[in-house]
Write a protein that holds these residues in place. Structure first.
Motif, mmCIF file in Angstrom:
data_model
loop_
_atom_site.group_PDB
_atom_site.id
_atom_site.type_symbol
_atom_site.label_atom_id
_atom_site.label_comp_id
_atom_site.label_asym_id
_atom_site.label_seq_id
_atom_site.Cartn_x
_atom_site.Cartn_y
_atom_site.Cartn_z
ATOM 1 N N CYS B 20 -86.064 -24.327 1.074
ATOM 2 C CA CYS B 20 -86.460 -23.313 0.100
ATOM 3 C C CYS B 20 -87.948 -23.029 0.288
ATOM 4 O O CYS B 20 -88.764 -23.943 0.239
ATOM 5 N N CYS B 23 -89.847 -23.927 -3.484
ATOM 6 C CA CYS B 23 -90.047 -25.277 -4.012
ATOM 7 C C CYS B 23 -89.964 -26.337 -2.916
ATOM 8 O O CYS B 23 -90.213 -27.510 -3.170
ATOM 9 N N CYS B 44 -81.255 -21.040 -3.564
ATOM 10 C CA CYS B 44 -81.709 -22.357 -4.018
ATOM 11 C C CYS B 44 -81.224 -22.609 -5.444
ATOM 12 O O CYS B 44 -81.360 -21.773 -6.311
ATOM 13 N N LYS B 46 -82.397 -24.603 -7.597
ATOM 14 C CA LYS B 46 -83.484 -24.843 -8.547
ATOM 15 C C LYS B 46 -84.166 -23.546 -8.979
ATOM 16 O O LYS B 46 -84.361 -23.304 -10.161
ATOM 17 N N CYS B 47 -84.549 -22.728 -7.975
ATOM 18 C CA CYS B 47 -85.415 -21.609 -8.334
ATOM 19 C C CYS B 47 -84.827 -20.244 -7.947
ATOM 20 O O CYS B 47 -85.529 -19.245 -7.985
HETATM 21 ZN ZN LIG Z 1 -86.183 -23.645 -4.507
#
Ligand SMILES: [Zn+2]
Lengths: 374, 62
Positions: B20, B23, B44, B46-47
């Motif tokens: 990614c 992050c 991703c 997470k983000c």
């Molecule tokens: Zn990410």
């Protein structure tokens, strides 16, 4: 003293029967003196014959894989087997080297014609295939024709030795057999990776350089060869690699020539990154630095790069990643992949040490860029 | 290829590494046809940024 020797070389004292000692000891020796070479010949012939069968199996398998792969893109009424067999037998006659001046130009031309011919014919044959697929076919054909060639050369010496009952011809091919076998096995191992379009060990150079080109505007400078620019520590850095993810090696020689001659870019430093053949005992994935044009192949690109670097007095630095032949032509191994960060580090360091702010640096990733974009 | 050892032929497994850019999360997964290095990967977790394939390599299972 005569104790144990006496048992091996009986003097007649050991046995009273001269006929028995003659049959037991002298007859075999005489037999071996007369027929020893014949027996050896028979053994060598057998061994080479077995290896030859192995080579044939490999050749046939590679050939079938190629046919299988191309089949999906070809009209069913085309006689593909005949066509592929034709491809495998294509040859290139090397130019006369009695007067070597200007031979590079001829080689370059010959290679151009050779590649063009293959590409055009494949295009005509497999009309539905895209550029990437066509390059996969070309790579597969190259592997198959190499195996075909190996098989035919081994067969030649086998048959020659057999026909002339010449042990020494057979011994020569027998001695080389382990090395040839290793090479053939490496070629066989390359097939799966090429078909799946996975990066090869040879692609580590373009893989490192491609990372710098992601998201940047690309320009094509020569056939299948692209550049992109970035700024690193105040230097203008131009990155060059063959255009992926197709299985190309591009024309780095021509591209560098164009960049410097035609586009008048004042380059201060050229850094070339390539996979290099390791010696037995060296570790795969080791990174070494040196100077010179790090590029293999027939020599056309190397010549061009050396010429232009000399003409404009541009220092040539090389970063190489050590690998074996087998590793270079099969799917990139994790040991070699680990070299990526070390090479990037070396690039930054070279740029830092050898140039100053405002300079232009050219970084070239050399190798087959199958499965590697930019 | 030792003199008296038999080489067991274990087929290496090919992996794809996605990274990614936001992050820095790294994902190692098995290679899928169509993957190539520097191709856009999955999103991703997470983000929600698009990940990038940064490496494809073969590893012999031990
Ligand atoms: Zn990410």
């Amino acid at each position: 003293m005569m104790g144990w020797l006496g048992e091996i070389f009986p003097t007649g004292r050991a046995t009273n029967d001269p006929l028995l000692s003659f049959m037991l000891f002298y007859l075999p020796i005489m037999f071996l003196i007369v027929y020893g070479q014949k027996i050896q010949m028979w053994m060598v012939l057998n061994e080479v014959g077995r290896a030859l069968k192995k080579f044939k199996v490999m050749r046939d398998k590679a050939r079938n894989e190629v046919i299988d792969h191309i089949k999906g893109f070809v009209r069913p009424d085309v006689d593909l087997t005949k066509k592929v067999d034709g491809f495998l037998e294509y040859f290139t006659i090397s130019p006369v080297d009695l007067d070597p001046s200007g031979i590079i130009r001829k080689l370059d031309h010959l290679m151009f014609v050779k590649d063009e011919r293959m590409e055009r014919e494949l295009e005509l044959l497999a009309k539905d295939a895209d550029k990437v697929q066509l390059s996969v076919m070309e790579n597969l054909l190259e592997v198959a024709s190499e195996l075909n060639y190996i098989y035919k050369v081994v067969r030649h010496y086998y048959l020659l030795g057999k026909k002339m009952a010449n042990l020494y011809i057979l011994l020569q091919i027998q001695m080389l057999m382990p090395i040839i076998l290793q090479e053939a096995e490496a070629l066989m191992g390359a097939i799966d990776g090429i078909k799946a379009m996975q990066p090869l060990g040879d692609g580590i150079g373009p893989l490192v350089v491609g990372g710098f080109m992601v998201g940047k505007e690309k320009k094509r400078l020569a056939k299948d060869t692209v550049i992109a620019e970035d700024e690193i520590k105040g230097r203008r850095v131009i990155f060059m690699k063959a255009e992926g993810p197709a299985g190309n090696v591009g024309k780095p020689g021509k591209a560098i020539r164009r960049l410097i001659d035609e586009m008048k870019v004042k380059i201060k430093l050229i850094v070339m990154i390539d996979a290099a053949l390791k010696l037995e005992g060296e570790k795969s994935g080791e990174v070494a630095e040196g100077i010179g044009a790090a590029i293999g192949g027939i020599g056309v690109d190397k010549y061009e790069i050396e010429e232009v670097a000399t003409e404009y007095k541009i220092p040539l630095y090389a970063i190489v990643i050590k690998e074996s032949i087998a590793e270079a032509i099969s799917v990139l191994r994790s040991e070699i992949a680990k070299a990526k960060d070390k090479v990037i580090e070396a690039i930054y360091r070279l740029i830092d040490e050898k140039t100053s702010k405002g300079d232009v640096v050219l970084v070239v990733g050399v190798g087959n860029t199958l499965g590697i974009g930019q | 290829m030792g003199l008296f050892t038999f080489r067991k032929k274990v087929k290496p497994i090919v992996y794809t590494i996605e990274e990614c850019p936001k992050c820095g999360r790294k994902v190692k997964r098995k290679f899928k046809p169509g993957d190539y290095v520097y191709k856009e990967g999955e999103v991703c977790e997470k983000c929600n940024a698009k990940m990038l394939i940064t490496m494809i390599y073969a590893e012999t299972p031990t």
